[in-house]
Design a protein around this motif. Structure first.
Motif, PDB file in Angstrom:
ATOM      1  N   ARG A 468      62.121   9.298 -14.509  1.00 32.71           N
ATOM      2  CA  ARG A 468      61.719  10.669 -14.840  1.00 32.71           C
ATOM      3  C   ARG A 468      60.686  11.187 -13.859  1.00 32.71           C
ATOM      4  O   ARG A 468      60.706  12.370 -13.477  1.00 32.71           O
ATOM      5  N   ALA A 469      59.755  10.313 -13.427  1.00 32.96           N
ATOM      6  CA  ALA A 469      58.756  10.742 -12.451  1.00 32.96           C
ATOM      7  C   ALA A 469      59.417  11.118 -11.125  1.00 32.96           C
ATOM      8  O   ALA A 469      59.051  12.119 -10.486  1.00 32.96           O
ATOM      9  N   THR A 472      61.315  14.445 -11.627  1.00 40.32           N
ATOM     10  CA  THR A 472      60.392  15.568 -11.703  1.00 40.32           C
ATOM     11  C   THR A 472      59.889  15.944 -10.315  1.00 40.32           C
ATOM     12  O   THR A 472      59.774  17.128  -9.962  1.00 40.32           O
ATOM     13  N   ARG A 473      59.583  14.937  -9.505  1.00 36.23           N
ATOM     14  CA  ARG A 473      59.143  15.194  -8.138  1.00 36.23           C
ATOM     15  C   ARG A 473      60.225  15.905  -7.343  1.00 36.23           C
ATOM     16  O   ARG A 473      59.956  16.800  -6.539  1.00 36.23           O
ATOM     17  N   ARG A 475      62.608  17.911  -8.592  1.00 36.82           N
ATOM     18  CA  ARG A 475      62.749  19.288  -9.071  1.00 36.82           C
ATOM     19  C   ARG A 475      61.600  20.176  -8.603  1.00 36.82           C
ATOM     20  O   ARG A 475      61.787  21.369  -8.356  1.00 36.82           O
ATOM     21  N   ARG A 476      60.397  19.587  -8.453  1.00 42.09           N
ATOM     22  CA  ARG A 476      59.240  20.372  -8.044  1.00 42.09           C
ATOM     23  C   ARG A 476      59.038  20.383  -6.533  1.00 42.09           C
ATOM     24  O   ARG A 476      58.032  20.910  -6.042  1.00 42.09           O
TER      25      ARG A 476
END
Length: 488
Positions: A468-469, A472-473, A475-476
């Motif tokens: 997930r980390a 998330t990285r 997507r951002r």
């Protein structure tokens, strides 16, 4: 894939496109699998083997019919001036290949040792001619990240294939029913593409644009042809070495092993090509690839590990007892299926970077290594040897060549492999326990549930926070810190 796009609105389009692409592809794959299960219970392995011969030829020629023209339109800054020329070339190539396939049906069938396939091969040629009409409108939707529209069109195509094929099977037809279903599907897709894009076929020819397009397309077309050839030449070798009925079993196993590629690879590819192509800089493009690798490795490993460890109960419970021998091929092919997802992303990246010749060189080496490996594997170890031959070739030959090609465009091997190390190493204990559970001799349903539980508890759940980390990285658009001076 959003890491390859620099602007907010563009990133949003890529995210929405990827969401539709993943969801749509998974839904389509589930539908195809359910249809395949039904067909497997209605059609004998020998009849399915006849269709598999025709499908092998159709797959190779359809890949060549595209000629890379769709990718050329997707990469172009302005596709409209090129569209009539591309449409003319695409239609000419597809009709020519369809005619060739129909005329050469008998010698092709005899080469596979399956004379019964002649009529089915001729039927399948019709859908290749129809395919030529789809190149331009499909590229238009892909370029605009309209994956929702593509999902709807492909869904209607699948539905038409199911209706036609099942109706004919229940009426007593065998392999011909599946071929007619393919024709119906391709026709509905072609019509749907023009309806959704609100266009009509436009033909034209500009010699200068044609030469420019062919300079990009020919290496890519050759690479695509070789890519499908190496995924189809095993069918020829299996058919001639251990018989057409064994080919039916092998094709079933290969189809199951392709679930990761079907669910992930196909969905990501159609978004990755325009996303990588529209990257603001080579550095942004290269970082996008690095960021995508770790989440993709994790998902592909979960699926492949489960398929390999639960091969026997999965095949028998889903398709029936008579298909159990296919599990021998599935174990190795499941590992190969996960690797294919990663290689497909790398090839798409290289195409976006304009490195079509590098992709072609890898495919040439792949085919040259695959032929002897498959002949030895199938002859000595039967279906199991045929499955593991794929894994041996990609590990020894293909992976090093792709890493070298990536290094030439600024993607360092260490930057690419470091994020993938943890999910790969974590798969080792999960695989060992899964094999132990499979050997306990429990009922097949219980074994399938046990293997799924092992993969979930020992692999998926422990890696979930890490995955997930990373996602998330991605997507951002937050890349990992890279060493000073890294060109990627």
């Amino acid at each position: 894939m959003t890491a390859t796009v620099s602007s907010g609105p563009a990133a949003g389009r890529v995210s929405r496109g990827l969401g539709w692409s993943l969801g749509g592809t998974i839904a389509m794959r589930v539908g195809s699998v359910l249809f395949g299960i039904l067909v497997a219970r209605l059609v004998a392995p020998a009849e399915f083997g006849v269709y598999a011969v025709a499908l092998t030829v159709w797959t190779i020629l359809t890949t060549l019919a595209d000629l890379g023209l769709g990718s050329d339109l997707i990469r172009a800054r302005d596709m409209e001036p090129r569209a009539p020329t591309v449409a003319t070339m695409g239609l000419g190539v597809s009709v020519g290949l369809a005619t060739t396939m129909a005329l050469a049906a008998e010698p092709i069938a005899l080469a596979f040792g399956s004379a019964e396939s002649t009529g089915v091969i001729r039927l399948m040629a019709v859908s290749i001619a129809v395919f030529g009409f789809t190149i331009v409108p499909s590229a238009r939707l892909t370029r605009d990240f309209r994956q929702g529209a593509l999902f709807g069109i492909n869904g209607l195509g699948l539905l038409s294939s199911v209706v036609v094929a099942l109706t004919m099977i229940l009426a007593g037809a065998g392999a011909e029913a599946l071929a007619c279903g393919q024709i119906a599907s391709q026709s509905v897709i072609a019509l749907g593409l023009y309806v959704v894009t609100r266009t009509v076929p436009r033909l034209g020819f500009d010699p200068a644009l044609a030469r420019e397009s062919l300079a990009f397309c020919l290496p890519l077309a050759a690479a695509n042809l070789l890519s499908w050839l190496l995924l189809s030449i095993d069918n020829l070798i299996v058919s001639r070495t251990i018989g057409p009925e064994q080919l039916g079993l092998y094709v079933l196993a290969f189809n199951i092993s392709s679930w990761p590629m079907s669910a992930l690879g196909a969905a990501i590819r159609v978004v990755a090509l325009p996303a990588f192509s529209q990257a603001a800089t080579p550095r942004a493009r290269n970082r996008g690839l690095v960021l995508c690798m770790a989440p993709l490795v994790t998902i592909a490993t979960v699926i492949s590990l489960g398929l390999a460890a639960a091969a026997v109960p999965l095949v028998t419970l889903v398709y029936g007892e008579r298909w159990e021998p296919a599990a021998a091929a599935l174990t190795g092919l499941a590992v190969f299926g996960g690797i294919r997802v990663l290689f497909d992303l790398v090839a798409t990246f290289l195409i976006a970077a304009g490195e079509t010749r590098a992709v072609l060189a890898v495919q040439v080496a792949w085919v040259l290594a695959m032929v002897p490996a498959m002949m030895i594997g199938a002859d000595r170890w039967g279906l199991a040897g045929a499955g593991w031959a794929h894994v041996a070739v990609v590990a020894v030959v293909v992976a090093p060549l792709y890493l070298r090609a990536l290094a030439r465009v600024g993607v360092r091997t260490g930057d690419l492999l470091r994020p993938a190390a943890l999910p790969i190493l974590a798969a080792v204990p999960a695989a060992a326990v899964s094999v132990w559970v499979g050997g306990l001799g429990a009922g097949r349903l219980l074994t399938l549930v046990g293997v799924a539980g092992v993969v979930l508890v020992l692999y998926a759940l422990p890696l979930l926070p890490w995955w997930r980390a990373r996602f998330t990285r991605l997507r951002r658009l937050e890349p990992d810190p890279l060493p000073e001076g890294n060109p990627s």
